[in-house]
Motif scaffolding. Structure first.
Motif, PDB file in Angstrom:
ATOM      1  N   LEU A 192     -70.115 -29.150  -3.887  1.00 19.85           N
ATOM      2  CA  LEU A 192     -71.404 -30.562  -4.470  1.00 19.85           C
ATOM      3  C   LEU A 192     -72.396 -30.392  -3.695  1.00 19.85           C
ATOM      4  O   LEU A 192     -72.829 -30.284  -2.812  1.00 19.85           O
ATOM      5  CB  LEU A 192     -70.464 -31.033  -3.797  1.00 19.85           C
ATOM      6  N   SER A 193     -73.135 -30.995  -5.073  1.00 18.52           N
ATOM      7  CA  SER A 193     -74.652 -30.968  -5.005  1.00 18.52           C
ATOM      8  C   SER A 193     -74.909 -32.058  -4.099  1.00 18.52           C
ATOM      9  O   SER A 193     -74.023 -33.233  -4.033  1.00 18.52           O
ATOM     10  CB  SER A 193     -75.860 -31.170  -6.448  1.00 18.52           C
ATOM     11  N   PHE A 194     -75.686 -33.164  -3.723  1.00 14.70           N
ATOM     12  CA  PHE A 194     -76.485 -33.598  -3.193  1.00 14.70           C
ATOM     13  C   PHE A 194     -76.029 -35.210  -3.880  1.00 14.70           C
ATOM     14  O   PHE A 194     -75.635 -36.034  -3.286  1.00 14.70           O
ATOM     15  CB  PHE A 194     -77.496 -33.745  -1.919  1.00 14.70           C
ATOM     16  N   PHE A 195     -76.570 -35.378  -5.015  1.00 11.87           N
ATOM     17  CA  PHE A 195     -76.107 -35.881  -5.877  1.00 11.87           C
ATOM     18  C   PHE A 195     -75.206 -36.344  -6.023  1.00 11.87           C
ATOM     19  O   PHE A 195     -74.348 -37.296  -6.058  1.00 11.87           O
ATOM     20  CB  PHE A 195     -76.911 -35.415  -6.931  1.00 11.87           C
ATOM     21  N   GLU A 196     -73.921 -34.865  -6.303  1.00 12.24           N
ATOM     22  CA  GLU A 196     -72.683 -35.482  -6.881  1.00 12.24           C
ATOM     23  C   GLU A 196     -71.676 -35.842  -5.187  1.00 12.24           C
ATOM     24  O   GLU A 196     -71.165 -36.614  -5.477  1.00 12.24           O
ATOM     25  CB  GLU A 196     -72.411 -33.899  -6.962  1.00 12.24           C
ATOM     26  N   TYR A 197     -72.371 -35.484  -3.850  1.00  7.63           N
ATOM     27  CA  TYR A 197     -71.922 -36.215  -3.013  1.00  7.63           C
ATOM     28  C   TYR A 197     -72.063 -37.731  -3.093  1.00  7.63           C
ATOM     29  O   TYR A 197     -70.845 -38.391  -2.755  1.00  7.63           O
ATOM     30  CB  TYR A 197     -72.029 -36.158  -1.849  1.00  7.63           C
ATOM     31  N   ALA A 198     -72.775 -37.985  -3.330  1.00 11.25           N
ATOM     32  CA  ALA A 198     -73.611 -39.030  -3.506  1.00 11.25           C
ATOM     33  C   ALA A 198     -73.065 -40.324  -4.455  1.00 11.25           C
ATOM     34  O   ALA A 198     -71.954 -41.529  -4.370  1.00 11.25           O
ATOM     35  CB  ALA A 198     -74.395 -39.618  -3.330  1.00 11.25           C
ATOM     36  N   ALA A 199     -72.674 -39.734  -5.928  1.00 13.18           N
ATOM     37  CA  ALA A 199     -72.013 -39.981  -7.113  1.00 13.18           C
ATOM     38  C   ALA A 199     -70.295 -39.896  -6.220  1.00 13.18           C
ATOM     39  O   ALA A 199     -69.317 -41.113  -6.999  1.00 13.18           O
ATOM     40  CB  ALA A 199     -71.935 -39.689  -8.435  1.00 13.18           C
ATOM     41  N   LEU A 200     -69.954 -38.817  -5.769  1.00 12.21           N
ATOM     42  CA  LEU A 200     -68.486 -39.446  -5.146  1.00 12.21           C
ATOM     43  C   LEU A 200     -68.216 -40.389  -4.339  1.00 12.21           C
ATOM     44  O   LEU A 200     -67.045 -40.899  -4.359  1.00 12.21           O
ATOM     45  CB  LEU A 200     -67.955 -37.904  -4.711  1.00 12.21           C
ATOM     46  N   ARG A 201     -69.108 -40.433  -3.290  1.00 15.00           N
ATOM     47  CA  ARG A 201     -68.617 -41.384  -1.620  1.00 15.00           C
ATOM     48  C   ARG A 201     -69.480 -42.743  -2.821  1.00 15.00           C
ATOM     49  O   ARG A 201     -69.212 -44.098  -1.750  1.00 15.00           O
ATOM     50  CB  ARG A 201     -69.740 -41.102  -0.642  1.00 15.00           C
ATOM     51  N   ASP A 202     -69.620 -43.090  -3.743  1.00 15.42           N
ATOM     52  CA  ASP A 202     -69.981 -44.441  -4.332  1.00 15.42           C
ATOM     53  C   ASP A 202     -71.245 -44.415  -3.671  1.00 15.42           C
ATOM     54  O   ASP A 202     -71.284 -45.951  -3.141  1.00 15.42           O
ATOM     55  CB  ASP A 202     -69.392 -45.290  -4.199  1.00 15.42           C
ATOM     56  N   LEU A 203     -72.167 -43.824  -3.504  1.00 20.94           N
ATOM     57  CA  LEU A 203     -73.538 -44.185  -2.738  1.00 20.94           C
ATOM     58  C   LEU A 203     -74.397 -44.604  -4.044  1.00 20.94           C
ATOM     59  O   LEU A 203     -73.516 -43.999  -5.132  1.00 20.94           O
ATOM     60  CB  LEU A 203     -74.608 -43.186  -2.037  1.00 20.94           C
ATOM     61  N   PRO A 204     -75.643 -45.226  -3.531  1.00 19.83           N
ATOM     62  CA  PRO A 204     -76.655 -45.507  -4.184  1.00 19.83           C
ATOM     63  C   PRO A 204     -77.052 -44.290  -5.145  1.00 19.83           C
ATOM     64  O   PRO A 204     -77.378 -43.472  -4.224  1.00 19.83           O
ATOM     65  CB  PRO A 204     -77.653 -46.361  -4.011  1.00 19.83           C
ATOM     66  N   LEU A 205     -76.908 -44.448  -6.461  1.00 21.33           N
ATOM     67  CA  LEU A 205     -78.232 -43.167  -6.766  1.00 21.33           C
ATOM     68  C   LEU A 205     -79.704 -43.445  -7.644  1.00 21.33           C
ATOM     69  O   LEU A 205     -79.875 -43.770  -8.505  1.00 21.33           O
ATOM     70  CB  LEU A 205     -76.649 -42.866  -7.985  1.00 21.33           C
ATOM     71  N   PRO A 206     -80.012 -43.101  -7.001  1.00 20.65           N
ATOM     72  CA  PRO A 206     -81.362 -43.378  -7.656  1.00 20.65           C
ATOM     73  C   PRO A 206     -81.880 -42.556  -8.818  1.00 20.65           C
ATOM     74  O   PRO A 206     -81.738 -41.442  -9.027  1.00 20.65           O
ATOM     75  CB  PRO A 206     -82.660 -43.095  -5.944  1.00 20.65           C
ATOM     76  N   ARG A 207     -82.613 -43.390  -9.287  1.00 23.93           N
ATOM     77  CA  ARG A 207     -83.621 -42.683 -10.570  1.00 23.93           C
ATOM     78  C   ARG A 207     -84.589 -41.513 -10.441  1.00 23.93           C
ATOM     79  O   ARG A 207     -85.049 -42.485  -9.527  1.00 23.93           O
ATOM     80  CB  ARG A 207     -83.567 -43.780 -11.981  1.00 23.93           C
ATOM     81  N   LEU A 208     -84.321 -40.506 -11.082  1.00 17.12           N
ATOM     82  CA  LEU A 208     -85.655 -39.982 -10.459  1.00 17.12           C
ATOM     83  C   LEU A 208     -86.103 -39.631 -11.923  1.00 17.12           C
ATOM     84  O   LEU A 208     -86.704 -38.351 -12.394  1.00 17.12           O
ATOM     85  CB  LEU A 208     -85.244 -38.473  -9.907  1.00 17.12           C
ATOM     86  N   ASP A 209     -86.295 -40.238 -13.000  1.00 16.90           N
ATOM     87  CA  ASP A 209     -86.711 -39.611 -14.559  1.00 16.90           C
ATOM     88  C   ASP A 209     -88.519 -38.578 -14.354  1.00 16.90           C
ATOM     89  O   ASP A 209     -89.217 -40.175 -13.233  1.00 16.90           O
ATOM     90  CB  ASP A 209     -86.890 -41.104 -15.453  1.00 16.90           C
ATOM     91  N   GLY A 210     -88.923 -39.040 -15.682  1.00 14.68           N
ATOM     92  CA  GLY A 210     -90.732 -38.020 -15.169  1.00 14.68           C
ATOM     93  C   GLY A 210     -90.303 -36.421 -14.471  1.00 14.68           C
ATOM     94  O   GLY A 210     -91.118 -35.985 -14.885  1.00 14.68           O
ATOM     95  N   MET A 211     -89.302 -36.570 -13.574  1.00 11.63           N
ATOM     96  CA  MET A 211     -89.811 -35.276 -12.649  1.00 11.63           C
ATOM     97  C   MET A 211     -89.106 -34.117 -14.249  1.00 11.63           C
ATOM     98  O   MET A 211     -88.080 -34.187 -15.138  1.00 11.63           O
ATOM     99  CB  MET A 211     -89.185 -34.832 -11.842  1.00 11.63           C
ATOM    100  N   PRO A 212     -89.882 -33.518 -13.941  1.00 10.76           N
ATOM    101  CA  PRO A 212     -90.045 -32.162 -14.895  1.00 10.76           C
ATOM    102  C   PRO A 212     -89.047 -31.259 -14.700  1.00 10.76           C
ATOM    103  O   PRO A 212     -88.964 -30.837 -13.318  1.00 10.76           O
ATOM    104  CB  PRO A 212     -91.282 -31.221 -15.677  1.00 10.76           C
TER     105      PRO A 212
END
Length: 492
Positions: A192-212
């Motif tokens: 799992l990536s740290f993002f996927e871990y956060a999603a699986l644990r139902d943690l906040p998921l900050p949006r990071l729009d604009g990063m190439p």
């Protein structure tokens, strides 16, 4: 389904095998996959795989590769569930079978194909505008002659969609190299990536729009973008260390019981080292192999001295090389070669070793939060997470990857990624004082080369930002790893 080649005498009776297949495929009767088999969170690799399966002109099978307990079987069930929900296939035209089952392990793939053809009514003419059936073949390496039969399925029935899994790549490569050329595509399923871990644990998921997505190779983000990134991710900083200890494998990540690591240790030590290595890699001395893996767990993120390992284990150098190659093929470790200033692999050098995820160390050594108390150990855990996540993130670009070490001065760069016209170098300094001095490795590696992006991964959010004097950008590890996962997920 005419045209199935003649197979060898079957060992298991058709009636018994069909009973097993029906137990594997309850949707043949109910029309849906049981809810407990289909968690709601979809991983990045799921969306990429589902997209490619939907392409009408696709003529290859997929083989999902990754360590045990990483979620490959769940991906198969999610594919089945979503196709049933869309109604694009009749339930009886979706087959799941795990060849890790003792009965299925005795069966041949052609025998499975023949029984499935009867159940699904595949003797009729196959449609040409949409898939005729979905084959989900779990742990395919445990069935006899799998490569030849998979080649036959792909060649003779191009309107089938086939997804298989395998935990041991060497077996897949050795047996499948010749007949499989052009017939299947490997799909890595990492921890799992740290993002996927956060999603699986139902943690906040900050949006990071604009990063190439190619930010590693292009002009780095400006200070304002970096500050916004770090501030958005601060909410996840308190969860980062738990991710290092428990967060790489979905089932373990969801459990709050410290004893959850025992499940991972049992699978790694008892199933991979003691069973898979014997069955698939012909390893004879399991104790030596286990001792070597424990050593690598203790020294993840460090340079491996082949001669020292051979002496300590009482084996030859080639045996050490074989063990390391087997562990890498079983997705337990990554071996990072030494590269020169151009990013090319050097001959006869000592590799750096990284566990597939730092939580493997916690499981095998049975160490919990006490590992976080040692600054050196914590630094190696973070470096392991950063390097392995970066390698997966950059995989599609297919860079040369390695570490750089100047033998004369001892200067070193943790990770070097090189493309024909660009490069990215990375140094992990997870400590209260992450100062890099002008004479250190990342500061002198191809100094003044504008095609090299320089990144320093730190501990504190306060350290984030560009350093014009050294020509690098600093990001805290929790923000950097979340960013990689977020970008992969939203690109899928």
């Amino acid at each position: 389904m005419d045209g199935i080649p003649e197979g060898a005498v079957t060992v298991v009776d058709d009636t018994e095998l069909l009973r097993v297949l029906r137990s594997f495929n309850p949707w043949w009767t109910t029309g849906k996959v049981p809810e407990h088999l289909v968690p709601p969170v979809r991983r990045s690799v799921y969306y990429a795989l589902a997209s490619r399966l939907s392409q009408r002109q696709w003529r290859r099978a997929f083989i999902l590769e990754g360590p045990r307990r990483v979620g490959k079987t769940t991906l198969l069930y999610q594919l089945a569930a979503d196709i049933l929900a869309r109604g694009t296939l009749h339930p009886r035209r979706i087959l799941y079978v795990s060849f890790d089952h003792p009965i299925a392990k005795l069966a041949r793939l052609d025998q499975v194909a023949r029984l499935f053809a009867d159940v699904a009514g595949l003797s009729e003419a196959e449609p040409t505008e949409s898939p005729a059936a979905l084959w989900l073949l779990d742990e395919i390496q445990y069935t006899a002659d799998w490569a030849a039969w998979l080649k036959w399925l792909v060649d003779q029935h191009p309107h089938f969609r086939i997804v298989a899994t395998g935990s041991a790549t060497v077996q897949l490569q050795v047996e499948g190299a010749d007949p499989g050329v052009g017939r299947w595509a490997p799909v890595p399923v990492p921890p799992l990536s740290f993002f996927e871990y956060a999603a699986l644990r139902d943690l906040p998921l900050p949006r990071l729009d604009g990063m190439p997505r190619d930010f590693l190779w292009v002009r780095p983000p400006d200070r304002q973008a970096i500050v916004q990134l770090v501030e958005a991710c601060r909410v996840l900083e308190p969860h980062f260390h738990r991710y290092l200890l428990l967060g790489g494998f979905p089932e373990i990540a969801l459990l709050d019981d410290p004893g959850a690591l025992d499940l991972l240790r049992i699978d790694v030590v008892d199933r991979v080292l003691k069973r898979d290595m014997v069955a698939l890699f012909n390893v004879r001395n399991i104790l030596q192999l286990e001792r070597l893996f424990v050593y690598l767990c203790l020294h993840t993120g460090e340079i491996v001295n082949r001669e020292t390992l051979a002496r300590e284990l009482g084996v030859t150098g080639p045996t050490v090389d074989n063990y390391l190659a087997a562990m890498q093929s079983a997705h337990l470790i990554h071996l990072l070669p030494n590269v020169d200033l151009g990013g090319k692999k050097l001959l006869r050098t000592r590799p750096k070793v990284y566990l597939a995820h730092p939580s493997l160390r916690s499981a095998v050594l049975m160490q919990g939060e006490d590992a976080l108390m040692d600054t050196t150990t914590l630094g190696h855990l973070v470096e392991t997470a950063v390097v392995t996540a970066t390698l997966h993130f950059a995989r599609e670009a297919a860079p040369w990857a390695g570490y750089w070490r100047d033998p004369a001065s001892g200067r070193e760069v943790d990770l070097v990624l090189t493309l024909p016209q660009a490069a990215a170098v990375m140094e992990v300094k997870y400590q209260p004082d992450p100062v890099i001095r002008p004479g250190e490795g990342i500061a002198v590696y191809r100094r003044g080369d504008p095609s090299v992006g320089r990144w320093q991964i730190t501990r504190r959010a306060e350290d984030a930002g560009p350093d014009p004097d050294l020509g690098l950008v600093r990001l805290p590890a929790f923000a950097y790893l979340y960013l990689l996962g977020w970008l992969l997920h939203h690109a899928a």
